[in-house]
Design a protein around this motif. Structure first.
Motif, PDB file in Angstrom:
ATOM      1  N   ARG A  20       0.941  -1.228  -0.163  1.00  0.00           N
ATOM      2  CA  ARG A  20       0.177   0.530  -0.189  1.00  0.00           C
ATOM      3  C   ARG A  20       1.493   1.377   0.187  1.00  0.00           C
ATOM      4  NH1 ARG A  20      -3.158  -3.539   3.967  1.00  0.00           N
ATOM      5  NH2 ARG A  20      -2.220  -2.391   5.989  1.00  0.00           N
ATOM      6  N   GLY A  21       2.237   1.158  -0.372  1.00  0.00           N
ATOM      7  CA  GLY A  21       3.032   2.511  -0.021  1.00  0.00           C
ATOM      8  C   GLY A  21       3.063   2.897   1.659  1.00  0.00           C
ATOM      9  N   GLU A  22       3.109   2.190   2.474  1.00  0.00           N
ATOM     10  CA  GLU A  22       2.885   2.099   3.520  1.00  0.00           C
ATOM     11  C   GLU A  22       3.838   2.645   4.383  1.00  0.00           C
ATOM     12  OE1 GLU A  22      -1.681   2.063   4.354  1.00  0.00           O
ATOM     13  OE2 GLU A  22      -0.625   1.388   5.345  1.00  0.00           O
ATOM     14  N   ARG A  23       4.584   3.479   5.897  1.00  0.00           N
ATOM     15  CA  ARG A  23       5.565   3.275   6.075  1.00  0.00           C
ATOM     16  C   ARG A  23       4.889   1.677   7.431  1.00  0.00           C
ATOM     17  NH1 ARG A  23      10.576   4.960   8.118  1.00  0.00           N
ATOM     18  NH2 ARG A  23      11.458   4.354   9.549  1.00  0.00           N
ATOM     19  N   ALA A  24       6.355   0.688   8.018  1.00  0.00           N
ATOM     20  CA  ALA A  24       5.352  -0.557   8.847  1.00  0.00           C
ATOM     21  C   ALA A  24       6.807  -0.447   9.747  1.00  0.00           C
ATOM     22  CB  ALA A  24       5.016  -1.446   8.196  1.00  0.00           C
ATOM     23  N   GLU A  25       6.903   0.112  10.790  1.00  0.00           N
ATOM     24  CA  GLU A  25       7.846  -0.332  11.602  1.00  0.00           C
ATOM     25  C   GLU A  25       8.288  -1.625  11.847  1.00  0.00           C
ATOM     26  OE1 GLU A  25      10.028   2.619  12.118  1.00  0.00           O
ATOM     27  OE2 GLU A  25       8.902   3.778  11.642  1.00  0.00           O
ATOM     28  N   TYR A  26       9.320  -2.141  12.843  1.00  0.00           N
ATOM     29  CA  TYR A  26       9.449  -3.440  12.991  1.00  0.00           C
ATOM     30  C   TYR A  26       9.029  -3.603  13.997  1.00  0.00           C
ATOM     31  CZ  TYR A  26      13.936  -3.244  11.094  1.00  0.00           C
ATOM     32  OH  TYR A  26      15.826  -3.114   9.631  1.00  0.00           O
ATOM     33  N   LEU A  27       7.893  -3.074  14.577  1.00  0.00           N
ATOM     34  CA  LEU A  27       7.662  -2.947  15.874  1.00  0.00           C
ATOM     35  C   LEU A  27       6.054  -3.743  14.964  1.00  0.00           C
ATOM     36  CD1 LEU A  27       6.672  -0.754  18.463  1.00  0.00           C
ATOM     37  CD2 LEU A  27       7.990  -3.133  18.858  1.00  0.00           C
ATOM     38  N   THR A  28       5.804  -3.905  13.491  1.00  0.00           N
ATOM     39  CA  THR A  28       4.861  -4.181  12.724  1.00  0.00           C
ATOM     40  C   THR A  28       5.226  -6.086  12.972  1.00  0.00           C
ATOM     41  OG1 THR A  28       4.544  -2.221  11.712  1.00  0.00           O
ATOM     42  CG2 THR A  28       3.209  -4.536  10.813  1.00  0.00           C
ATOM     43  N   LEU A  29       5.469  -6.487  13.327  1.00  0.00           N
ATOM     44  CA  LEU A  29       5.632  -7.668  13.311  1.00  0.00           C
ATOM     45  C   LEU A  29       4.746  -8.180  14.165  1.00  0.00           C
ATOM     46  CD1 LEU A  29       7.322 -10.057  11.811  1.00  0.00           C
ATOM     47  CD2 LEU A  29       9.276 -10.031  13.889  1.00  0.00           C
ATOM     48  N   PHE A  30       4.778  -7.513  15.846  1.00  0.00           N
ATOM     49  CA  PHE A  30       3.754  -8.022  16.813  1.00  0.00           C
ATOM     50  C   PHE A  30       2.298  -7.179  17.150  1.00  0.00           C
ATOM     51  CE2 PHE A  30       8.240  -7.504  17.672  1.00  0.00           C
ATOM     52  CZ  PHE A  30       8.536  -8.646  18.281  1.00  0.00           C
ATOM     53  N   ASP A  31       1.992  -7.025  16.263  1.00  0.00           N
ATOM     54  CA  ASP A  31       0.783  -6.654  15.339  1.00  0.00           C
ATOM     55  C   ASP A  31      -0.119  -7.385  15.713  1.00  0.00           C
ATOM     56  OD1 ASP A  31       1.253  -3.813  15.086  1.00  0.00           O
ATOM     57  OD2 ASP A  31       0.678  -3.700  13.224  1.00  0.00           O
ATOM     58  N   GLY A  32      -0.058  -9.556  15.369  1.00  0.00           N
ATOM     59  CA  GLY A  32      -1.308  -9.541  15.745  1.00  0.00           C
ATOM     60  C   GLY A  32      -1.528 -10.510  16.359  1.00  0.00           C
ATOM     61  N   PHE A  33      -0.750  -9.783  17.773  1.00  0.00           N
ATOM     62  CA  PHE A  33      -1.104  -9.688  19.105  1.00  0.00           C
ATOM     63  C   PHE A  33      -2.118  -8.570  19.469  1.00  0.00           C
ATOM     64  CE2 PHE A  33       2.865 -11.950  19.147  1.00  0.00           C
ATOM     65  CZ  PHE A  33       2.912 -13.127  19.997  1.00  0.00           C
ATOM     66  N   SER A  34      -2.513  -7.757  18.716  1.00  0.00           N
ATOM     67  CA  SER A  34      -3.482  -7.165  19.303  1.00  0.00           C
ATOM     68  C   SER A  34      -4.996  -8.064  18.564  1.00  0.00           C
ATOM     69  CB  SER A  34      -3.673  -5.834  18.210  1.00  0.00           C
ATOM     70  OG  SER A  34      -3.546  -6.181  17.006  1.00  0.00           O
ATOM     71  N   PHE A  35      -5.267  -8.841  18.224  1.00  0.00           N
ATOM     72  CA  PHE A  35      -6.230  -9.315  17.730  1.00  0.00           C
ATOM     73  C   PHE A  35      -5.791 -11.391  17.569  1.00  0.00           C
ATOM     74  CE2 PHE A  35      -4.531  -7.882  13.930  1.00  0.00           C
ATOM     75  CZ  PHE A  35      -4.629  -8.581  12.384  1.00  0.00           C
TER      76      PHE A  35
END
Length: 298
Positions: free
Chosen positions: A83-98
């Motif tokens: 999508r052309g968006e910036r994703a930080e290294y912490l994005t790797l843990f975003d799955g824990f939110s759901f």
């Protein structure tokens, strides 16, 4: 309505350009993801050796679920690049939110694919592609339900399963390269078993004691041929059956009738292939050995 043809070459080139323009290094993110998965696998193996009981089983399940959630974070990073968006290294843990939905959807996809696989292999492969986009739908919109993500995937992959399979097949060289060490070791294990099948039939636990020596030589090459022969059948049958399934359903044939025909052809052709190609002279080995002994004595 015919599905739009996927231009695989253009798609790959576009993704290369997107990866080059990523604001957070794809190599760095991939290394971080693989390092975390490696740590989880080592923890699983260590606990399995130290405590093979209930605690070891619990740790194995826990590390497997954590790997599943980390994989969702890595995919969300890739989707952000798309999508052309910036994703930080912490994005790797975003799955824990759901995390609950991520785990539940993975389990449901596995069960559906497994039950379809009981009707021979091909229906299971078709089911895997039918639910291919379910996880992506959930990652893009965590507010939707598990079944809604599955139903959306059914509609999105309608008419595209064959093209998705061919897209995956175009990466087979990289897949073989990534699995080379595993294939070599598996081939050597087969070679050892074929050298003395009686010993390993009497002591099946000794299969786990087989280690890969260096060099392995011709035995490895011969051993690798065995599993590759089995895979070769589906490398041909899967795209062909996907193609004729698409042609027949587009012509108005009933989906279940086409599935039944594919299952019947799968059953007959796989039996013939296994009987006359894969196993050949290895069937009725007692009679083969008896005739060989009689010939040697005579």
């Amino acid at each position: 309505m015919m599905a739009q043809l996927i231009d695989r070459k253009h798609l790959k080139q576009e993704m290369k350009e997107l990866l080059r323009s990523a604001q957070v290094s794809p190599r760095g993110m991939t290394c971080l993801y693989l390092a975390l998965v490696l740590v989880l696998n080592l923890a699983d193996s260590f606990m399995g050796l130290m405590n093979p009981g209930l605690l070891g089983t619990f740790i194995s399940i826990l590390t497997g679920l954590m790997s599943m959630v980390l994989a969702s974070g890595f995919v969300m990073y890739c989707m952000a690049i798309r999508r052309g968006e910036r994703a930080e290294y912490l994005t790797l843990f975003d799955g824990f939110s759901f995390v609950g939905k991520v785990i539940l959807l993975n389990i449901v996809i596995y069960l559906f694919t497994f039950f379809w696989s009981l009707l021979f292999v091909i229906p299971g492969i078709i089911a895997a592609y039918r639910y291919r986009f379910a996880l992506y739908n959930l990652y893009e919109n965590p507010g939707i339900g598990v079944m809604e993500a599955l139903n959306m995937s059914k509609q999105q992959t309608l008419g595209y399963k064959g093209q998705l399979f061919m897209l995956d097949l175009s990466y087979i060289g990289w897949l073989l390269l990534a699995s080379l060490t595993s294939v070599v070791q598996t081939g050597y294990i087969y070679a050892c078993i074929f050298q003395d099948p009686g010993y390993y039939l009497a002591n099946p636990a000794q299969v786990y004691a087989i280690t890969l020596p260096m060099p392995v030589g011709l035995q490895v090459v011969l051993g690798c041929v065995w599993p590759l022969l089995v895979a070769l059948f589906y490398a041909v049958f899967t795209p062909v059956s996907t193609w004729w399934g698409h042609v027949l359903t587009t012509a108005g044939w009933n989906d279940f009738l086409v599935l039944a025909i594919s299952m019947a052809v799968n059953f007959v052709t796989e039996f013939l292939y296994q009987r006359f190609v894969v196993y050949r002279n290895r069937i009725d080995t007692n009679d083969v050995a008896r005739r060989a002994n009689e010939k040697a004595e005579g």
